[in-house]
Design a protein around this motif. Sequence first.
Motif, PDB file in Angstrom:
ATOM      1  N   GLN A   1      93.305 -33.405  39.695  1.00  0.00           N
ATOM      2  CA  GLN A   1      94.637 -33.113  39.132  1.00  0.00           C
ATOM      3  C   GLN A   1      94.801 -31.756  38.246  1.00  0.00           C
TER       4      GLN A   1
ATOM      5  N   PHE B   1      97.046 -31.836  43.740  1.00  0.00           N
ATOM      6  CA  PHE B   1      97.140 -33.016  43.402  1.00  0.00           C
ATOM      7  C   PHE B   1      97.523 -32.908  41.854  1.00  0.00           C
ATOM      8  N   ASP B   2      98.186 -31.638  41.343  1.00  0.00           N
ATOM      9  CA  ASP B   2      98.444 -31.542  40.320  1.00  0.00           C
ATOM     10  C   ASP B   2     100.102 -31.876  40.136  1.00  0.00           C
TER      11      ASP B   2
ATOM     12  N   ARG C   1     100.742 -37.324  44.708  1.00  0.00           N
ATOM     13  CA  ARG C   1      99.874 -38.281  44.444  1.00  0.00           C
ATOM     14  C   ARG C   1     100.625 -39.621  44.930  1.00  0.00           C
TER      15      ARG C   1
ATOM     16  N   TRP D   1      93.806 -35.091  33.934  1.00  0.00           N
ATOM     17  CA  TRP D   1      95.255 -35.677  33.375  1.00  0.00           C
ATOM     18  C   TRP D   1      94.924 -36.245  31.982  1.00  0.00           C
TER      19      TRP D   1
END
Lengths: 313, 563
Positions: free
Chosen positions: B322, B327-328, B333, B483
């Motif tokens: 992330q 996928f950040d 997600r 994360w």
Amino acid sequence: MARYVLGRIVGIIGVLFFVSIMIFIMIHFIPGGPFDAMPTESEHRAIPEHIRQKLMEKYGLDKPLYVQYLRYMWAALRGDFGISFRYGEPISDFVGRTWPITAQLGLSAMAIGIPIGILMGVVAALRPNTWLDYLTNVIVITTFVTPVFVIAIMSIIIFAVQLRWLPSGGWGEPKQWIMPTLVYAIGLIGGMARFTRASMVDALQAEYVRTARAKGLQERAVVFRHAFRAASLPLITLLGPLVVNLLLGSFFIEAIFRVPGIGSQTTLAIYNRDYPMIMALILLWTFAIAIAYLVTDLLYGVVDPRIRIGGTK
Amino acid sequence: MNRWRLPILVLAALILVTAAGCVAPTAPASEMPEEEMMEQVSSGGVTLPEDAAPADKQVFRSAGIEGKHFDTMRNEYEGFAFEATIEQLAKMGPEGDWHPAAADSWEQSEDGRTWTFHLRQDAMWSDGTPVTAEDWVYSFRRYLDPEMSNVYAWFLFDLENGEAYNKGEVDVEELGVKLIDDYTFSLTTKVPIPYYMFKINWHAAPVPRHMVEEHGEDWANDPATAPSNGPYRIAEWNRGQNVIFTPNPYYTGRYPATFEQKIQVIIPEVAAPLLQMYQAGDIDGGVGVTGDDLVQVLADPQLSKEAYISVMNRGVYLYLNQRTAPFDDILVRQALGHAVDRTALCDNVMRGTCIPAHGFLPKDFPCERNDDPELIAYQNYDPEKAADLMAQAGYPGGEGFPEMVLYTKEGEFIREAEAIQRMLADNLGIKLTPQNIERADYVARMANAELKIALNRWGADFIDPSNFVDWWDDPAASYFTGWTDEEYRNLIDTARPMQMSAERCDLYHEAIKILSRDAIGVFVMNPVQAVLYKDYVSGLTLTDDGTLGVYNMMLLDSAYITE
């Protein structure tokens, strides 16, 4: 001749140094070091940095690469190949313990596989398109297309699980030797028979064979003294590295049958990033293969009078 | 023309003879003289039940990889079944309760930080030397000794000054390990840790101080200098082949040896056909099977009777890096979370060898509430919603989404990865290529944040929810995704020191819900496992419903071989 051999040996030493440098660089550049991840089941944990540093220091891995290399070679030249990261055992003890087992396995497989393979190949060449030739072909093709691990697992299922005649693996008592040796030998029979048949067919069509027959020589003499001798040259080329392979073992045979030999260890050493073990085993391989080629070249001269080693005037 | 017939016949005969040679005569059914109905006492002093086989048959064989040495405290996960060589302070029974072992009793202080252990006073090493509290204190200190560079040291960092001592910042006297008298010592942790019994009993083993001091690190390489304080001692170590344990003649504790021998057959780290070894009768039990082997076991009339089935304490999930795009983006997600058909995966692709998961705690793990509809809703299979989220994130129908490699480690879960990439392609229009890489490469690259997406797994080190939640937002963890979240950190920090209770579980469940809600991982499944024990291995200590229990340390304590 002596000069030739001496020259080759010097060459081998050069090769060993070259290989040692290459391997040393390569193992340090593949991602993942021996202390980057925890062992096996706990690999999801990172080793705390201060402990990793200590371990790197302890094994001298914190030094510049050339220092590590020189240290390694200096020790190795005196017969000290370090201690395995994975087993904690000196490499020399490890090799001394495991290699004889692999060699025994390889030699037994050779003793069974090579003569039978050659015999089958010769017979198939002399009687092309007969049932014997077909049988040889079936064996050759079957062993050629079936990976050794499939044959190994199948034989365990048949002889150990279903029939209960033999143990599934291990090493120690003679009945544990039977399956790995035979599975190993079967592969050899196929390979040798295929190769022998091909060279024999070539040789039997050669003009000197026709000449020999025209001279009125007995068939036996034609086949063995003339055709087989000529056909054995490519066999010798094949046998050199093959013998080395057999002496250094097979990953699948040893892993599946749990043979505590050296054959499965090169792969495992890379898997475990066991640097001293990787270095020692690959140098051992290099040395053995180099020697095998030297012996092969010398044998050419013995078998084929047309080849002169070292050059004559 | 017929010249070749003879050699061929000879050859054929030879092959036949060799083949016949393989036909070892099957061992004759044991025709031992009928023993009179005399009661049979094992060398360890246990009166065996009437159906027990004679003493020479009381051998239990299991399989394991080769250990480095017998120093259990530096060899935690690296082979050599230590339950045979050492006796822990206490043992967890099948129902998760604690039973005294090397300690007769223990108590926790008022503030919950100090554990005091009262040792069994007649305990002896298998060489006849008494085991004292000094041995235990010495062992705990040595575990954290900076000079030891013990890779497992982090396991006891929660002892008072554990980490500081390991880093060489404080003296050994400052460490939360105190000798009280010859048979009493105490451990003090930084904060109260309710599950501490599990941690220390899983990982702590006394080392024979007298041997360590005399032989240095080498003590653990040779059975002669590595005595045991447990029911069995190490009799032989045949490198590459097996380790043989025999009853410890000086053992006077609560779990005396029933077997005359325990043998650990050494198998290579890869490629050993464990199930076939078991079927061939070369090992007697302790064989865990999953995946295709499990399908085979369940279909086999004999094997299925010998199988103890359980959901493994493992969570399999999509690791999503992330730190960077894509996928950040939480929408991406979450889209992935709704696009994986877990039921189809477990029932069809994996043929019942896993159970679907929507949260991270495995089924039946403490504080597991996987049936919570709210939890399920965060990551339920909903292809429309998934496609919708993907469009919101700016990738309608997967348009513009980068192609990526879906990594798996060493063939583990490669088939699952194939199925998942298909589902994601069908439902989201994104293209992932599953690729299998070897372990060291995988771990190193994941730790360096080089992998974008991987099908990853986590296995429990100890039985407490903290083990599943503590590392997600810890940058030092190998599987850190980049994360962090304050609310999450507060929840787990509050829960960790609490005594196990519904309240504590509430907090952990909240944390687990955050992981699912924000799709920090896409939780996929928990693998199912069968552990096999031959039907002639009797007397297993099982749970009331006949399962093996979560971390049952007493399983084989009363086991014996029947005729």
